[in-house]
Design a protein around this motif. Structure first.
Motif, mmCIF file in Angstrom:
data_model
loop_
_atom_site.group_PDB
_atom_site.id
_atom_site.type_symbol
_atom_site.label_atom_id
_atom_site.label_comp_id
_atom_site.label_asym_id
_atom_site.label_seq_id
_atom_site.Cartn_x
_atom_site.Cartn_y
_atom_site.Cartn_z
ATOM 1 N N CYS A 204 0.980 -1.153 -0.071
ATOM 2 C CA CYS A 204 -0.009 0.046 -0.045
ATOM 3 C C CYS A 204 0.913 1.253 -0.066
ATOM 4 C CB CYS A 204 -0.826 -0.011 1.213
ATOM 5 S SG CYS A 204 -1.682 1.662 1.724
ATOM 6 N N GLY A 205 0.470 2.210 -0.948
ATOM 7 C CA GLY A 205 1.365 3.093 -1.032
ATOM 8 C C GLY A 205 1.363 4.366 0.188
ATOM 9 N N GLY A 206 0.206 3.941 1.068
ATOM 10 C CA GLY A 206 -0.181 4.730 2.071
ATOM 11 C C GLY A 206 0.593 4.349 3.344
ATOM 12 N N CYS A 207 0.462 3.110 3.677
ATOM 13 C CA CYS A 207 0.886 2.614 4.777
ATOM 14 C C CYS A 207 2.047 1.798 4.728
ATOM 15 C CB CYS A 207 -0.065 2.217 5.747
ATOM 16 S SG CYS A 207 -0.801 0.572 5.212
ATOM 17 N N PHE A 208 2.356 1.268 3.363
ATOM 18 C CA PHE A 208 3.393 0.526 2.985
ATOM 19 C C PHE A 208 3.237 -1.181 3.619
ATOM 20 C CE2 PHE A 208 5.277 4.603 3.644
ATOM 21 C CZ PHE A 208 5.504 4.887 2.340
ATOM 22 N N GLY A 209 1.864 -1.349 4.102
ATOM 23 C CA GLY A 209 1.496 -2.604 4.381
ATOM 24 C C GLY A 209 1.603 -3.584 3.068
ATOM 25 N N LYS A 210 2.102 -4.624 3.202
ATOM 26 C CA LYS A 210 2.289 -5.711 2.290
ATOM 27 C C LYS A 210 0.904 -6.188 1.827
ATOM 28 C CE LYS A 210 5.626 -8.135 0.299
ATOM 29 N NZ LYS A 210 6.471 -6.995 -0.622
ATOM 30 N N ILE A 211 0.601 -6.371 0.484
ATOM 31 C CA ILE A 211 -0.717 -6.616 -0.121
ATOM 32 C C ILE A 211 -0.559 -8.206 -0.562
ATOM 33 C CG2 ILE A 211 -2.543 -6.191 -1.864
ATOM 34 C CD1 ILE A 211 -1.453 -3.113 -1.643
ATOM 35 N N PRO A 212 -1.606 -9.103 0.121
ATOM 36 C CA PRO A 212 -1.317 -10.544 -0.296
ATOM 37 C C PRO A 212 -1.708 -10.640 -1.810
ATOM 38 C CG PRO A 212 -3.080 -10.170 1.546
ATOM 39 C CD PRO A 212 -2.378 -8.784 1.116
ATOM 40 N N PRO A 213 -1.095 -11.694 -2.570
ATOM 41 C CA PRO A 213 -1.126 -11.700 -3.937
ATOM 42 C C PRO A 213 -2.596 -11.750 -4.485
ATOM 43 C CG PRO A 213 0.421 -13.062 -3.123
ATOM 44 C CD PRO A 213 -0.050 -12.554 -2.072
ATOM 45 N N GLN A 214 -3.523 -12.669 -3.507
ATOM 46 C CA GLN A 214 -4.845 -12.671 -4.072
ATOM 47 C C GLN A 214 -5.792 -11.377 -3.978
ATOM 48 O OE1 GLN A 214 -6.464 -15.347 -5.199
ATOM 49 N NE2 GLN A 214 -8.079 -13.840 -5.452
ATOM 50 N N ARG A 215 -5.401 -10.515 -2.923
ATOM 51 C CA ARG A 215 -6.088 -9.351 -2.701
ATOM 52 C C ARG A 215 -5.634 -8.300 -4.057
ATOM 53 N NH1 ARG A 215 -8.534 -7.292 1.663
ATOM 54 N NH2 ARG A 215 -9.094 -5.322 2.190
ATOM 55 N N HIS A 216 -4.149 -8.501 -4.373
ATOM 56 C CA HIS A 216 -3.511 -7.621 -5.394
ATOM 57 C C HIS A 216 -4.566 -8.104 -6.875
ATOM 58 C CE1 HIS A 216 0.316 -5.861 -6.696
ATOM 59 N NE2 HIS A 216 -0.929 -5.286 -7.737
ATOM 60 N N SER A 217 -4.700 -9.509 -6.876
ATOM 61 C CA SER A 217 -5.393 -9.793 -8.257
ATOM 62 C C SER A 217 -6.707 -9.238 -8.344
ATOM 63 C CB SER A 217 -5.670 -11.316 -8.209
ATOM 64 O OG SER A 217 -4.185 -11.964 -8.251
ATOM 65 N N ASP A 218 -7.560 -9.105 -7.106
ATOM 66 C CA ASP A 218 -8.832 -8.552 -6.686
ATOM 67 C C ASP A 218 -8.957 -7.242 -7.168
ATOM 68 O OD1 ASP A 218 -9.859 -11.093 -6.072
ATOM 69 O OD2 ASP A 218 -9.764 -10.763 -4.120
ATOM 70 N N ILE A 219 -7.600 -6.511 -6.728
ATOM 71 C CA ILE A 219 -7.811 -5.000 -6.897
ATOM 72 C C ILE A 219 -7.711 -4.642 -8.650
ATOM 73 C CG2 ILE A 219 -6.394 -2.962 -6.580
ATOM 74 C CD1 ILE A 219 -5.594 -4.182 -3.746
ATOM 75 N N ARG A 220 -6.739 -5.689 -9.099
ATOM 76 C CA ARG A 220 -6.460 -5.391 -10.594
ATOM 77 C C ARG A 220 -7.741 -5.715 -11.482
ATOM 78 N NH1 ARG A 220 -1.148 -8.181 -10.225
ATOM 79 N NH2 ARG A 220 0.440 -6.730 -10.454
#
Ligand SMILES: [Zn+2]
Length: 265
Positions: A204-220
Motif C-alpha cells: 500500500c502506497g499509504g501505509c506500506f503494508g504488504k498486499i497479499p497476491p490474491q487481494r492484489h489480483s482482486d484489486i487489478r
C-alpha cells in the motif's frame, strides 16, 4: 471487470492527485510566511543589540568627557598653586601647597589612564557594533528579497490553486456520490490527506503494508472497490495509477533479461 467501478477508480485517483497537489501548495505557502516571521524576529533582536551597544558607547564617551573636564579643573588648580607658590610666606605653607599640587598631578595621571581604558573599551564595542550592523544590513536585504519572493509565489500559487480547484470540482462531479463521501471520510482521518493510495512494490502506497497476491489480483480485476486492510485507504493498481510495478514478477521478461545483462557488464 466492471466498467463503472474502473471509471470510479480512475476518478477517485484523479481527485486524489489534485487534492495532493493542493495540499502540497498549501504546505509550502504555510512555511514561507514562517521563514519571513523568523527573519523579522532576528532583525528585531539585532536592532535591540545595536541600540544597546550604542547606548553603552554613548555612556563611555560621556565618562571620557567627564574625565577631560576633571583634567581641565585640576590643571587650573595646578596653575593656581603655582601662583601661590610664587608668593609663598613660609616653608610650612610651601609644603602644604606643594602637596596639593602633587595630588592634583596624580589625579590628572589617573584620569588620563582611565581615558585610555575607556577609549579601548569604545574601540572593542565599536567593532562589535560594526559586525552587528553588517549582520543587520544583510538580514534586512534577506527579508526584502524573501518578502518579494513570497509575494510572487503567493500570486502564482493563488492562480494555481484556483485552476486546481476548478479541475478538482470537475473531476469530483464525475465521481459517484457515495464514493465521493467515502473518499472525504477516509481523507479526513489521514494525516497526509491521502485517501486513495497506489500499489507500489506490492505494498500500500499509504501505509506500506504488504498486499497479499490474491487481494492484489482482486484489486487489478476492478470488480469492486477494495481498501487496504491495514490503513483503510482505497487501493488502485498500476493500471489506474500509471505507477509502474517494481517487482520482478510484474516486469516483462525482455526487460528482466536486459536488466540482468546490464548488471553483469
Ligand atoms: Zn495501507
Amino acid at each position: 471487470m466492471d466498467v463503472t467501478i474502473e471509471k470510479n477508480l480512475q476518478d477517485l485517483w484523479k481527485v486524489q492527485q489534485i487534492d495532493s497537489r493542493i495540499d502540497a501548495i498549501r504546505a509550502v505557502m504555510g512555511e514561507l510566511p514562517m521563514e519571513v516571521a523568523d527573519l523579522e524576529d532576528e532583525i528585531a533582536g539585532l536592532e535591540t543589540r545595536v541600540e544597546h551597544i550604542q547606548g553603552e558607547v554613548a555612556e563611555l564617551k560621556s565618562e571620557i568627557s567627564n574625565k577631560k573636564n576633571a583634567i581641565k579643573d585640576f590643571q587650573a588648580l595646578i596653575e593656581k598653586y603655582d601662583d601661590q607658590l610664587n608668593n609663598i610666606k613660609n616653608s610650612r605653607e610651601y609644603d602644604a601647597i606643594s602637596k596639593e599640587k602633587e595630588i592634583a598631578g596624580l589625579e590628572i595621571l589617573s584620569a588620563e589612564k582611565k581615558i585610555k581604558d575607556l577609549t579601548a573599551q569604545i574601540e572593542a564595542k565599536s567593532e562589535v557594533l560594526t559586525a552587528t550592523e553588517e549582520s543587520l544590513d544583510s538580514k534586512r536585504k534577506d527579508i526584502e528579497f524573501k518578502k518579494s519572493e513570497l509575494g510572487e509565489i503567493e500570486k502564482e500559487n493563488e492562480e494555481e490553486l484556483e485552476k486546481l480547484g476548478k479541475e478538482r470540482d470537475a473531476a469530483a462531479k464525475k465521481l459517484d456520490e457515495r464514493y465521493h463521501r467515502a473518499y472525504h471520510r477516509i481523507r479526513e482521518n489521514m494525516k497526509n490527506g491521502v485517501a486513495v493510495a497506489a500499489i507500489v512494490r506490492n505494498s500500500c502506497g499509504g501505509c506500506f503494508g504488504k498486499i497479499p497476491p490474491q487481494r492484489h489480483s482482486d484489486i487489478r480485476a476492478h470488480y469492486k472497490i477494495i481498501d487496504c486492510e491495514f490503513c483503510g485507504r482505497i487501493l488502485v493498481d498500476e493500471h489506474i495509477s500509471g505507477i509502474k510495478a517494481q517487482n520482478e514478477e510484474d516486469k516483462p521478461k525482455t526487460t528482466r533479461r536486459k536488466m540482468r545483462l546490464t548488471a553483469t557488464k
